[in-house]
Design a protein around this motif. Structure first.
Motif, PDB file in Angstrom:
ATOM      1  N   SER A  73      29.554 -29.379 -63.809  1.00  0.00           N
ATOM      2  CA  SER A  73      28.473 -29.370 -62.662  1.00  0.00           C
ATOM      3  C   SER A  73      27.204 -30.418 -63.030  1.00  0.00           C
ATOM      4  O   SER A  73      27.278 -31.291 -63.424  1.00  0.00           O
ATOM      5  CB  SER A  73      28.315 -28.159 -62.218  1.00  0.00           C
ATOM      6  OG  SER A  73      27.626 -28.071 -61.064  1.00  0.00           O
ATOM      7  N   LEU A  74      26.291 -29.639 -62.926  1.00  0.00           N
ATOM      8  CA  LEU A  74      24.809 -30.155 -63.343  1.00  0.00           C
ATOM      9  C   LEU A  74      24.880 -30.518 -64.809  1.00  0.00           C
ATOM     10  O   LEU A  74      23.890 -31.660 -65.057  1.00  0.00           O
ATOM     11  CB  LEU A  74      23.844 -29.149 -63.058  1.00  0.00           C
ATOM     12  CG  LEU A  74      22.535 -29.527 -63.560  1.00  0.00           C
ATOM     13  CD1 LEU A  74      21.765 -30.621 -62.581  1.00  0.00           C
ATOM     14  CD2 LEU A  74      21.423 -28.319 -63.127  1.00  0.00           C
ATOM     15  N   GLY A  75      25.732 -30.198 -65.514  1.00  0.00           N
ATOM     16  CA  GLY A  75      25.466 -30.573 -67.082  1.00  0.00           C
ATOM     17  C   GLY A  75      26.101 -31.971 -67.254  1.00  0.00           C
ATOM     18  O   GLY A  75      25.861 -32.482 -68.435  1.00  0.00           O
ATOM     19  N   GLU A  76      26.799 -32.509 -66.225  1.00  0.00           N
ATOM     20  CA  GLU A  76      27.194 -33.983 -66.433  1.00  0.00           C
ATOM     21  C   GLU A  76      26.011 -34.921 -66.450  1.00  0.00           C
ATOM     22  O   GLU A  76      26.116 -36.047 -66.945  1.00  0.00           O
ATOM     23  CB  GLU A  76      28.196 -34.344 -65.152  1.00  0.00           C
ATOM     24  CG  GLU A  76      29.513 -33.975 -65.456  1.00  0.00           C
ATOM     25  CD  GLU A  76      30.592 -35.005 -64.742  1.00  0.00           C
ATOM     26  OE1 GLU A  76      30.661 -36.053 -64.940  1.00  0.00           O
ATOM     27  OE2 GLU A  76      31.370 -34.203 -63.515  1.00  0.00           O
ATOM     28  N   TYR A  77      24.757 -34.677 -65.795  1.00  0.00           N
ATOM     29  CA  TYR A  77      23.920 -35.681 -65.852  1.00  0.00           C
ATOM     30  C   TYR A  77      23.200 -35.541 -67.413  1.00  0.00           C
ATOM     31  O   TYR A  77      23.087 -36.817 -67.915  1.00  0.00           O
ATOM     32  CB  TYR A  77      22.396 -34.852 -65.119  1.00  0.00           C
ATOM     33  CG  TYR A  77      22.722 -35.317 -63.718  1.00  0.00           C
ATOM     34  CD1 TYR A  77      22.122 -36.195 -63.207  1.00  0.00           C
ATOM     35  CD2 TYR A  77      23.340 -34.142 -62.933  1.00  0.00           C
ATOM     36  CE1 TYR A  77      22.301 -36.325 -61.649  1.00  0.00           C
ATOM     37  CE2 TYR A  77      23.502 -34.331 -61.471  1.00  0.00           C
ATOM     38  CZ  TYR A  77      22.945 -35.509 -60.979  1.00  0.00           C
ATOM     39  OH  TYR A  77      23.177 -35.624 -59.767  1.00  0.00           O
ATOM     40  N   ALA A  78      23.211 -34.465 -68.010  1.00  0.00           N
ATOM     41  CA  ALA A  78      23.075 -34.359 -69.705  1.00  0.00           C
ATOM     42  C   ALA A  78      23.960 -35.139 -70.398  1.00  0.00           C
ATOM     43  O   ALA A  78      23.746 -36.083 -71.254  1.00  0.00           O
ATOM     44  CB  ALA A  78      22.647 -33.014 -70.117  1.00  0.00           C
ATOM     45  N   ALA A  79      25.114 -35.057 -70.019  1.00  0.00           N
ATOM     46  CA  ALA A  79      26.258 -35.789 -70.460  1.00  0.00           C
ATOM     47  C   ALA A  79      26.388 -37.056 -70.488  1.00  0.00           C
ATOM     48  O   ALA A  79      26.523 -37.933 -71.281  1.00  0.00           O
ATOM     49  CB  ALA A  79      27.789 -35.235 -69.932  1.00  0.00           C
ATOM     50  N   ASP A  88      14.765 -41.240 -67.263  1.00  0.00           N
ATOM     51  CA  ASP A  88      15.284 -41.536 -65.917  1.00  0.00           C
ATOM     52  C   ASP A  88      16.138 -40.216 -65.556  1.00  0.00           C
ATOM     53  O   ASP A  88      16.157 -39.466 -64.348  1.00  0.00           O
ATOM     54  CB  ASP A  88      16.250 -42.774 -65.850  1.00  0.00           C
ATOM     55  CG  ASP A  88      15.517 -44.004 -65.953  1.00  0.00           C
ATOM     56  OD1 ASP A  88      14.342 -44.081 -65.247  1.00  0.00           O
ATOM     57  OD2 ASP A  88      16.087 -44.965 -66.367  1.00  0.00           O
ATOM     58  N   GLY A  89      16.856 -39.608 -66.579  1.00  0.00           N
ATOM     59  CA  GLY A  89      17.298 -38.252 -66.344  1.00  0.00           C
ATOM     60  C   GLY A  89      16.966 -37.172 -65.941  1.00  0.00           C
ATOM     61  O   GLY A  89      17.115 -36.437 -64.846  1.00  0.00           O
ATOM     62  N   ILE A  90      15.641 -36.899 -66.567  1.00  0.00           N
ATOM     63  CA  ILE A  90      14.794 -35.722 -66.072  1.00  0.00           C
ATOM     64  C   ILE A  90      14.274 -35.974 -64.726  1.00  0.00           C
ATOM     65  O   ILE A  90      13.985 -35.093 -64.092  1.00  0.00           O
ATOM     66  CB  ILE A  90      13.934 -35.499 -67.203  1.00  0.00           C
ATOM     67  CG1 ILE A  90      13.010 -34.102 -66.945  1.00  0.00           C
ATOM     68  CG2 ILE A  90      12.849 -36.587 -67.495  1.00  0.00           C
ATOM     69  CD1 ILE A  90      14.107 -32.830 -66.916  1.00  0.00           C
ATOM     70  N   ALA A  91      13.755 -37.174 -64.541  1.00  0.00           N
ATOM     71  CA  ALA A  91      13.375 -37.279 -63.157  1.00  0.00           C
ATOM     72  C   ALA A  91      14.301 -37.257 -62.031  1.00  0.00           C
ATOM     73  O   ALA A  91      13.772 -36.628 -61.065  1.00  0.00           O
ATOM     74  CB  ALA A  91      12.734 -38.785 -63.287  1.00  0.00           C
ATOM     75  N   LEU A  92      15.526 -37.842 -62.225  1.00  0.00           N
ATOM     76  CA  LEU A  92      16.599 -37.555 -61.191  1.00  0.00           C
ATOM     77  C   LEU A  92      16.876 -36.220 -61.267  1.00  0.00           C
ATOM     78  O   LEU A  92      17.118 -35.713 -59.874  1.00  0.00           O
ATOM     79  CB  LEU A  92      17.911 -38.454 -61.648  1.00  0.00           C
ATOM     80  CG  LEU A  92      18.868 -38.390 -60.772  1.00  0.00           C
ATOM     81  CD1 LEU A  92      18.468 -38.814 -59.436  1.00  0.00           C
ATOM     82  CD2 LEU A  92      20.032 -39.178 -61.114  1.00  0.00           C
ATOM     83  N   VAL A  93      16.818 -35.478 -62.120  1.00  0.00           N
ATOM     84  CA  VAL A  93      17.457 -33.911 -61.956  1.00  0.00           C
ATOM     85  C   VAL A  93      16.298 -33.249 -61.700  1.00  0.00           C
ATOM     86  O   VAL A  93      16.526 -32.251 -60.664  1.00  0.00           O
ATOM     87  CB  VAL A  93      17.851 -33.408 -63.459  1.00  0.00           C
ATOM     88  CG1 VAL A  93      18.089 -31.930 -63.397  1.00  0.00           C
ATOM     89  CG2 VAL A  93      19.284 -34.059 -64.030  1.00  0.00           C
ATOM     90  N   ALA A  94      15.029 -33.327 -61.793  1.00  0.00           N
ATOM     91  CA  ALA A  94      14.085 -32.897 -61.163  1.00  0.00           C
ATOM     92  C   ALA A  94      13.983 -33.330 -59.654  1.00  0.00           C
ATOM     93  O   ALA A  94      13.539 -32.114 -58.771  1.00  0.00           O
ATOM     94  CB  ALA A  94      12.634 -33.204 -61.953  1.00  0.00           C
ATOM     95  N   GLU A  95      14.236 -34.381 -59.286  1.00  0.00           N
ATOM     96  CA  GLU A  95      14.360 -34.509 -57.787  1.00  0.00           C
ATOM     97  C   GLU A  95      15.332 -33.930 -57.425  1.00  0.00           C
ATOM     98  O   GLU A  95      15.441 -33.480 -56.133  1.00  0.00           O
ATOM     99  CB  GLU A  95      14.142 -36.304 -57.527  1.00  0.00           C
ATOM    100  CG  GLU A  95      14.326 -36.713 -56.255  1.00  0.00           C
ATOM    101  CD  GLU A  95      13.837 -37.745 -55.840  1.00  0.00           C
ATOM    102  OE1 GLU A  95      13.728 -38.432 -54.873  1.00  0.00           O
ATOM    103  OE2 GLU A  95      13.650 -38.864 -56.972  1.00  0.00           O
ATOM    104  N   ARG A  96      16.443 -33.787 -57.953  1.00  0.00           N
ATOM    105  CA  ARG A  96      17.703 -33.131 -57.253  1.00  0.00           C
ATOM    106  C   ARG A  96      17.446 -31.682 -57.266  1.00  0.00           C
ATOM    107  O   ARG A  96      17.869 -30.965 -56.204  1.00  0.00           O
ATOM    108  CB  ARG A  96      18.809 -33.228 -58.331  1.00  0.00           C
ATOM    109  CG  ARG A  96      20.136 -32.683 -58.012  1.00  0.00           C
ATOM    110  CD  ARG A  96      21.024 -32.619 -59.006  1.00  0.00           C
ATOM    111  NE  ARG A  96      22.612 -32.241 -58.510  1.00  0.00           N
ATOM    112  CZ  ARG A  96      23.059 -31.013 -58.904  1.00  0.00           C
ATOM    113  NH1 ARG A  96      22.280 -30.383 -59.168  1.00  0.00           N
ATOM    114  NH2 ARG A  96      24.253 -30.722 -58.452  1.00  0.00           N
ATOM    115  N   GLY A  97      16.712 -31.032 -58.172  1.00  0.00           N
ATOM    116  CA  GLY A  97      16.110 -29.660 -57.988  1.00  0.00           C
ATOM    117  C   GLY A  97      15.241 -29.422 -56.792  1.00  0.00           C
ATOM    118  O   GLY A  97      15.387 -28.420 -56.093  1.00  0.00           O
TER     119      GLY A  97
END
Length: 419
Positions: free
Chosen positions: A173-179, A190-199
C-alpha cells in the motif's frame, strides 16, 4: 544476542577455518586492535558482548568448541539475495524511531532532507519520529502518510550506511512509495512531497470508511460481500487466509459481523481512511495530477509491484496512472512475496515501525525457506532490534558493517525506546 556493547562478524569456508578466525579476532580484541580476518565464505559467525574483553572470551570459547550464548553460527545460502519490503500506514506511532534519530547521522540526515521539503501541521517529521512532538495526531493523514515515508526513506539511508543495499524491493500500500525510492525510481525530495500531497488530499477529500482484517480465504470474503450487496471490497490479499476488507463504515460493519457469525476472526485496522475502496474515488483525479508532476525514472533495482503481484518489466513505468490504480485497487502482497522468492531472494528486510510484513510474509512461503528480518518492533527496545536485525543479515550472508552498527545503536539510558 542484540544486547548493547561490542559485536563482530566472521566468515569462512568451513567451521575449522572459522574457529581459527575466532582465535585471531580474540587476540586482536585483547590487544586493542581493530584487525579482522578476511570475511569470505558461507559459514558465518556473529558474536555480541558488553565489552571487548567479554567478546574475546566468547570467541575463545567458540574456538575451543565450548558453548557460548554470545555466539551464533549459520550456513548462509550459496547466493544470498536481499529483498527490502516497506510496510503500509497502519503501524505509525509517536517515537517510532527514537534511537536511530539520536544516534545515526545517515538516518537523521534523511529526515532533515524531508523536513526541508514539507511542513506538517503541528510538528516536524524529526519530532514525530523521535517522540518529542506535542499535539500532532497520527489520525490525520497529513501527518501519518509523510511520517511513514520519512521513516522508511531514513531506514533506506541507515541500512545503506551500514553496507546493506537491496537486490529487489517491494511495498505494501502506502509503503510502495518508499519502495520506489529504495529502487531509485523516485528521489527522496520528490517522494516526500508527493506523499505529503497524497496525505493532504486524503484528509480533505476522502470519505472516511473502515478497514478490517479477516482470517479467511478470498472466496469466503467475497461470498459475504456479495450477500451484503454493498460497496465493500477486498483491499488486500496479504497471505493465505489473511484478507483485508475496506469500504463505508456501515457496510464493512455488516460484512464483518456476518463473517464473525461464521467464526471468522475479524480485527478492525487502525487506519485513517478506507484505502483501496470506493471511499478513495474523490482522490483519483487530484492524485493523478499530483503524480503527473513528478519525474519518475525506471527503477534501477528490481521492483515487485503489489498492484500487479509480480516484478515489473523494464518497460513498465511507475507513472501517474500507476499510483492512481495503486490507490484504488487491491494490494496483492501474497503474490509479491512469492514473486520475490521465485526471483531468488533469500532474505526479506522490513522497513517500517513494526514487524507487520514480517509476520504476514512468513505465512506466504514454506517455513525455513527464507529469513524474515524486521528493522523495528513496536514495544521492543529499538537499539536491540536494530542490532539483532544486523546480526541476522550477517548470518544470512550479507556483509553488514557491524562495527558501524554497534557505534550507531549502542544503547544509553537516555535513548532507550520501547514505545
Amino acid at each position: 544476542m542484540g544486547e548493547p556493547g561490542d559485536m563482530t562478524g566472521l566468515a569462512a569456508a568451513d567451521e575449522h577455518e572459522l574457529r581459527r578466525h575466532a582465535t585471531m579476532r580474540a587476540i586482536a580484541l585483547r590487544a586493542g586492535s581493530s584487525h579482522m580476518p578476511a570475511a569470505r565464505g558461507r559459514v558465518r559467525l556473529v558474536a555480541s558482548a558488553a565489552t571487548p574483553a567479554a567478546l574475546a572470551d566468547a570467541l575463545d570459547a567458540y574456538a575451543a568448541q565450548q558453548p557460548s550464548a554470545a555466539v551464533q553460527v549459520h550456513l548462509a545460502p550459496l547466493r544470498p539475495r536481499l529483498a527490502v519490503l516497506c510496510s503500509g500506514q497502519s503501524d505509525v506511532y509517536a517515537g517510532m524511531a527514537r534511537v536511530p534519530c539520536a544516534h545515526s547521522a545517515a538516518f537523521a540526515g534523511a529526515l532533515e532532507r524531508c523536513d526541508a521539503v514539507v511542513e506538517l501541521p503541528g510538528a516536524t517529521l524529526r519530532a514525530l519520529l523521535d517522540g518529542s512532538a506535542a499535539g500532532a495526531s497520527f489520525e490525520d493523514a497529513r501527518v501519518a502518510q509523510p511520517a511513514l515515508f520519512a521513516l522508511q526513506a531514513a531506514l533506506v539511508a541507515l541500512w545503506a550506511d551500514w553496507g546493506v543495499t537491496p537486490d529487489a524491493v517491494g511495498g505494501h500500500s502506502l509503503g510502495e512509495y518508499a519502495a520506489a525510492h529504495a529502487a531509485e525510481a523516485l528521489t527522496l525530495e520528490d517522494g516526500i512531497a508527493l506523499v505529503a500531497e497524497r496525505g493532504a488530499l486524503t484528509q480533505r477529500l476522502a470519505s472516511g470508511g473502515r478497514m478490517v482484517a479477516v482470517l479467511t480465504d478470498a472466496e469466503t470474503a467475497w461470498a459475504a460481500i456479495r450477500a451484503d450487496g454493498g460497496p465493500v471490497e477486498i483491499a488486500a490479499l496479504n497471505a493465505p487466509e489473511v484478507v483485508t476488507l475496506s469500504g463505508p463504515h456501515e457496510h464493512v460493519a455488516r460484512v464483518a459481523a456476518s463473517l464473525a457469525a461464521q467464526d471468522v476472526p475479524v480485527t478492525r485496522l487502525d487506519t485513517t481512511h478506507a484505502f483501496h475502496s470506493v471511499c478513495m474515488n474523490t482522490l483519483l483525479e487530484p492524485l493523478a495530477q499530483a503524480a503527473a508532476r513528478v519525474p519518475f525514472t525506471p527503477p534501477r533495482i528490481p521492483f515487485a509491484s503489489a498492484l500487479e503481484g509480480r516484478l515489473l518489466t523494464d518497460d513498465e513505468a511507475l507513472d501517474g496512472s500507476y499510483w492512481v490504480r495503486h490507490l484504488r485497487q487491491p494490494v496483492r502482497f501474497r503474490d509479491t512475496v512469492r514473486a520475490l522468492a521465485e526471483a531468488g531472494c533469500t532474505a526479506f528486510l522490513e522497513l517500517g515501525p513494526h514487524a507487520t510484513l514480517t509476520r504476514l510474509g512468513a505465512r506466504c512461503l514454506p517455513a525455513g525457506d527464507v529469513q524474515w528480518v524486521p528493522s523495528l518492533r513496536r514495544g521492543v527496545d529499538q537499539a536491540a532490534t536494530l542490532r539483532a536485525a544486523a546480526q541476522q543479515l550477517w548470518l544470512a550472508g550479507f556483509d553488514v558493517d557491524l562495527a558501524r552498527v554497534a557505534r550507531d545503536v549502542r544503547s544509553r539510558a537516555s535513548s532507550r525506546a520501547t514505545a
